[in-house]
Write a protein that holds these residues in place. Sequence first.
Motif, PDB file in Angstrom:
ATOM      1  N   LEU A 154     113.450  46.885 150.211  1.00 27.68           N
ATOM      2  CA  LEU A 154     112.954  48.253 150.066  1.00 27.68           C
ATOM      3  C   LEU A 154     113.665  48.992 148.937  1.00 27.68           C
ATOM      4  CD1 LEU A 154     112.542  49.361 153.788  1.00 27.68           C
ATOM      5  CD2 LEU A 154     110.750  49.381 152.050  1.00 27.68           C
ATOM      6  N   ALA A 155     114.972  48.792 148.822  1.00 26.23           N
ATOM      7  CA  ALA A 155     115.704  49.476 147.748  1.00 26.23           C
ATOM      8  C   ALA A 155     115.128  49.052 146.395  1.00 26.23           C
ATOM      9  CB  ALA A 155     117.193  49.167 147.843  1.00 26.23           C
ATOM     10  N   ASP A 156     114.885  47.758 146.230  1.00 20.90           N
ATOM     11  CA  ASP A 156     114.291  47.256 144.974  1.00 20.90           C
ATOM     12  C   ASP A 156     112.933  47.888 144.729  1.00 20.90           C
ATOM     13  OD1 ASP A 156     116.232  45.545 144.332  1.00 20.90           O
ATOM     14  OD2 ASP A 156     115.076  43.691 144.646  1.00 20.90           O
ATOM     15  N   TYR A 157     112.104  47.871 145.777  1.00 22.45           N
ATOM     16  CA  TYR A 157     110.745  48.394 145.650  1.00 22.45           C
ATOM     17  C   TYR A 157     110.765  49.889 145.304  1.00 22.45           C
ATOM     18  CZ  TYR A 157     106.252  50.273 147.031  1.00 22.45           C
ATOM     19  OH  TYR A 157     105.070  50.971 147.031  1.00 22.45           O
ATOM     20  N   LEU A 158     111.538  50.652 146.061  1.00 23.45           N
ATOM     21  CA  LEU A 158     111.544  52.110 145.869  1.00 23.45           C
ATOM     22  C   LEU A 158     112.112  52.488 144.505  1.00 23.45           C
ATOM     23  CD1 LEU A 158     112.749  53.202 149.437  1.00 23.45           C
ATOM     24  CD2 LEU A 158     110.435  53.397 148.500  1.00 23.45           C
ATOM     25  N   ASN A 159     113.157  51.785 144.081  1.00 21.16           N
ATOM     26  CA  ASN A 159     113.744  52.098 142.778  1.00 21.16           C
ATOM     27  C   ASN A 159     112.760  51.765 141.658  1.00 21.16           C
ATOM     28  OD1 ASN A 159     116.010  52.859 144.177  1.00 21.16           O
ATOM     29  ND2 ASN A 159     117.186  51.028 143.721  1.00 21.16           N
ATOM     30  N   ARG A 160     112.000  50.701 141.859  1.00 16.84           N
ATOM     31  CA  ARG A 160     111.038  50.275 140.833  1.00 16.84           C
ATOM     32  C   ARG A 160     109.812  51.178 140.813  1.00 16.84           C
ATOM     33  NH1 ARG A 160     106.727  46.716 141.723  1.00 16.84           N
ATOM     34  NH2 ARG A 160     107.586  46.003 143.686  1.00 16.84           N
ATOM     35  N   VAL A 161     109.262  51.459 141.997  1.00 17.96           N
ATOM     36  CA  VAL A 161     107.954  52.121 142.058  1.00 17.96           C
ATOM     37  C   VAL A 161     108.069  53.637 142.230  1.00 17.96           C
ATOM     38  CG1 VAL A 161     105.835  52.268 143.458  1.00 17.96           C
ATOM     39  CG2 VAL A 161     106.813  50.051 142.912  1.00 17.96           C
ATOM     40  N   ARG A 162     109.076  54.108 142.957  1.00 16.79           N
ATOM     41  CA  ARG A 162     109.153  55.532 143.262  1.00 16.79           C
ATOM     42  C   ARG A 162     110.262  56.244 142.486  1.00 16.79           C
ATOM     43  NH1 ARG A 162     106.228  57.818 143.480  1.00 16.79           N
ATOM     44  NH2 ARG A 162     106.794  59.462 144.935  1.00 16.79           N
ATOM     45  N   GLY A 252      97.933  69.380 149.497  1.00 18.56           N
ATOM     46  CA  GLY A 252      97.796  68.440 148.391  1.00 18.56           C
ATOM     47  C   GLY A 252      98.447  68.904 147.104  1.00 18.56           C
ATOM     48  N   SER A 253      99.133  70.057 147.106  1.00 22.63           N
ATOM     49  CA  SER A 253      99.755  70.490 145.853  1.00 22.63           C
ATOM     50  C   SER A 253     100.958  69.594 145.530  1.00 22.63           C
ATOM     51  CB  SER A 253     100.166  71.962 145.923  1.00 22.63           C
ATOM     52  OG  SER A 253     101.087  72.156 146.959  1.00 22.63           O
ATOM     53  N   VAL A 254     101.262  69.515 144.240  1.00 23.70           N
ATOM     54  CA  VAL A 254     102.383  68.697 143.768  1.00 23.70           C
ATOM     55  C   VAL A 254     103.510  69.650 143.378  1.00 23.70           C
ATOM     56  CG1 VAL A 254     103.129  67.062 141.985  1.00 23.70           C
ATOM     57  CG2 VAL A 254     100.822  66.908 142.951  1.00 23.70           C
ATOM     58  N   LEU A 255     104.712  69.367 143.851  1.00 26.64           N
ATOM     59  CA  LEU A 255     105.846  70.237 143.519  1.00 26.64           C
ATOM     60  C   LEU A 255     106.058  70.233 142.001  1.00 26.64           C
ATOM     61  CD1 LEU A 255     108.102  71.856 145.097  1.00 26.64           C
ATOM     62  CD2 LEU A 255     109.543  69.861 144.703  1.00 26.64           C
ATOM     63  N   SER A 256     106.010  71.425 141.389  1.00 32.65           N
ATOM     64  CA  SER A 256     106.084  71.488 139.923  1.00 32.65           C
ATOM     65  C   SER A 256     107.486  71.121 139.433  1.00 32.65           C
ATOM     66  CB  SER A 256     105.732  72.893 139.450  1.00 32.65           C
ATOM     67  OG  SER A 256     106.743  73.791 139.892  1.00 32.65           O
ATOM     68  N   ALA A 257     107.562  70.749 138.150  1.00 30.43           N
ATOM     69  CA  ALA A 257     108.854  70.369 137.570  1.00 30.43           C
ATOM     70  C   ALA A 257     109.844  71.515 137.692  1.00 30.43           C
ATOM     71  CB  ALA A 257     108.653  69.973 136.110  1.00 30.43           C
ATOM     72  N   ARG A 258     109.360  72.711 137.488  1.00 29.03           N
ATOM     73  CA  ARG A 258     110.237  73.873 137.563  1.00 29.03           C
ATOM     74  C   ARG A 258     110.768  74.058 138.983  1.00 29.03           C
ATOM     75  NH1 ARG A 258     109.127  79.942 135.623  1.00 29.03           N
ATOM     76  NH2 ARG A 258     110.608  80.824 137.079  1.00 29.03           N
ATOM     77  N   ASN A 259     109.866  73.922 139.959  1.00 22.70           N
ATOM     78  CA  ASN A 259     110.305  74.057 141.352  1.00 22.70           C
ATOM     79  C   ASN A 259     111.282  72.954 141.751  1.00 22.70           C
ATOM     80  OD1 ASN A 259     109.140  76.419 142.086  1.00 22.70           O
ATOM     81  ND2 ASN A 259     107.333  75.511 143.045  1.00 22.70           N
ATOM     82  N   ARG A 260     111.068  71.756 141.207  1.00 20.93           N
ATOM     83  CA  ARG A 260     112.007  70.662 141.501  1.00 20.93           C
ATOM     84  C   ARG A 260     113.407  71.035 141.041  1.00 20.93           C
ATOM     85  NH1 ARG A 260     109.888  64.945 141.518  1.00 20.93           N
ATOM     86  NH2 ARG A 260     107.975  65.303 142.618  1.00 20.93           N
ATOM     87  N   ALA A 281     102.653  58.522 148.752  1.00 25.18           N
ATOM     88  CA  ALA A 281     102.797  58.555 147.295  1.00 25.18           C
ATOM     89  C   ALA A 281     102.182  57.352 146.602  1.00 25.18           C
ATOM     90  CB  ALA A 281     104.275  58.648 146.941  1.00 25.18           C
ATOM     91  N   GLU A 282     101.980  56.269 147.323  1.00 25.27           N
ATOM     92  CA  GLU A 282     101.445  55.056 146.688  1.00 25.27           C
ATOM     93  C   GLU A 282     100.002  55.217 146.258  1.00 25.27           C
ATOM     94  OE1 GLU A 282     103.577  54.876 149.144  1.00 25.27           O
ATOM     95  OE2 GLU A 282     105.033  53.318 148.654  1.00 25.27           O
ATOM     96  N   TYR A 283      99.315  56.206 146.826  1.00 27.18           N
ATOM     97  CA  TYR A 283      97.898  56.362 146.495  1.00 27.18           C
ATOM     98  C   TYR A 283      97.717  57.502 145.498  1.00 27.18           C
ATOM     99  CZ  TYR A 283      97.372  53.219 150.374  1.00 27.18           C
ATOM    100  OH  TYR A 283      97.483  52.135 151.199  1.00 27.18           O
ATOM    101  N   GLY A 291     107.315  60.880 140.394  1.00 25.52           N
ATOM    102  CA  GLY A 291     108.507  60.189 140.903  1.00 25.52           C
ATOM    103  C   GLY A 291     109.121  60.936 142.080  1.00 25.52           C
ATOM    104  N   ALA A 292     109.924  60.218 142.843  1.00 25.83           N
ATOM    105  CA  ALA A 292     110.557  60.840 144.012  1.00 25.83           C
ATOM    106  C   ALA A 292     111.629  61.832 143.560  1.00 25.83           C
ATOM    107  CB  ALA A 292     111.181  59.763 144.880  1.00 25.83           C
ATOM    108  N   LEU A 293     111.718  62.912 144.329  1.00 27.48           N
ATOM    109  CA  LEU A 293     112.739  63.934 144.084  1.00 27.48           C
ATOM    110  C   LEU A 293     114.136  63.331 144.264  1.00 27.48           C
ATOM    111  CD1 LEU A 293     112.816  67.033 143.672  1.00 27.48           C
ATOM    112  CD2 LEU A 293     112.743  67.283 146.154  1.00 27.48           C
ATOM    113  N   GLN A 294     114.250  62.413 145.190  1.00 31.25           N
ATOM    114  CA  GLN A 294     115.548  61.811 145.495  1.00 31.25           C
ATOM    115  C   GLN A 294     116.213  61.260 144.250  1.00 31.25           C
ATOM    116  OE1 GLN A 294     116.617  58.512 145.442  1.00 31.25           O
ATOM    117  NE2 GLN A 294     118.334  58.460 146.887  1.00 31.25           N
TER     118      GLN A 294
END
Length: 464
Positions: A154-162, A252-260, A281-283, A291-294
């Motif tokens: 999962l760490a590999d997958y999440l780091n690669r995809v998210r 369905g709103s996406v957190l804006s870059a500024r809000n992040r 997020a995969e869809y 990308g993930a906020l994390q």
Amino acid sequence: MPEIRSNSELLVMLQPDAHVPLHRQIEISIRDSIRAGRLVRGASLPPSRVLAADLGVSRGVVVEAYQQLTAEGYLTSRAGGYTQVAAGAVLRVPELRPARPTGPAIDLSYGRADVSSFPRAAWLRAIRSALTDAPNEVFGYLTGRGVPQLRAALADYLNRVRGTVAEPEQMVICTGYAQGVSLLMGVLAAAGAKRLALEDPSSNDDALPAARAAGLEVIGVPVDGDGIRVDLLRDSGADAVILTPSHQWPTGSVLSARNRAELIRWATGRGAVIIEDDYDAEYRYDRTPVGALQGLAPGHVVYAGSASKTLAPGLRLGWFVLPGQLTEPMAAAKIAADRGSPALEQVALADFISRGEFDRHLRRMRPVYRRRRDALLAALARHLPGLEPSGVSAGLHLVTWLPPGLDEATVVGAARQAGVALDAVGPYRISNPGPDGLIFGYATVNERAIAEGVARLAQVVAGL
Ligand SMILES: Cc1ncc(COP(=O)(O)O)c(C=O)c1O
């Protein structure tokens, strides 16, 4: 030449040590596949020598199973040596046909994964290889973090995809997001948190009762087209917040870059915790992945993922990536709750991800869901042009806001009478009022039924 079914579609899995003879086991698997509709009338079975080689048995064992099923009328032998599912096979067992659904005929509620597309054959391979290859230790008591193979995959997958920054040591595998968030509420309360903020509206059925049970005060912070209102969050005195930044549920709103950036500044300054629920997020259909906020602030964000939208909710598999100081308390809470999630499924998921089956499944499902989303948008534009859809570019659901004068509860109730299940936004509001809206889940319904459901809904709305 007729299309030949593979062993994986027959779902034949032999147990050499069982008391049931091998030919009988093959018979049972094929009969079940026919009864369940996995093998349809006219489907060709693999030649006996191919299936025998595939299963590692002698050809005579398969021939005996085929002969028995032919005698029972399930199979028929064709010229050229092909064995096929007989025309009347399914009709011979009417008592095993699925019961007629008693719920609404067209289910456009919430936004769940299409479990009829669950990759059974690939999952069977993963379970089989888990049983064959897993080291003995896996079947002993686990640490609260979960099996190492899955955390590494999962760490590999999440780091690669998210785009996360995840180390296997920081992960805790849970029985879905629901359990993880519930444990986390207790962990945060024990660490001194007093107040939890939730997006308003949000999918509040897991976190809200768990937070209250842990003694946290819960407040709702409104969302707009850029995600949560960070200015209001800042004023709220919250010690933690749960967010769905990539595709806010339900708007369905996406957190804006500024809000992040502002959120991370808030969390850093206050020592607050952001819980990122990355549920769908995969869809992504017509925008680049978010990308993930994390990944931007791994020391302040708990990342939560789940197999519920990507594979099936019944697997009950979820994963949490935690900042260092929270990992050990979360693992301890997991141990205290249930001594760890079942190991076999964890090893199977690790195998499934590592062999690329997870990516393959998502590649297969994305266009399916996209077509359903497009069918829904087209039907709304045609039958209900007054309803403006929002949050359409990702996920398994969308929202339409209702014009003044249309009450969501009335629409949902009348739609149900007309055989269409939908959700209203209202039940997901916490404390802040807002416009009435409808949530359409489109992932489990085919295009024709979606069009029919929206047409029926339009008639309902016209009659109100
Ligand atoms: C907003 C949201 N978060 C998380 C999940 C996943 O929950 P779980 O893993 O407990 O099935 C869902 C599932 O439907 C969801 O809608």
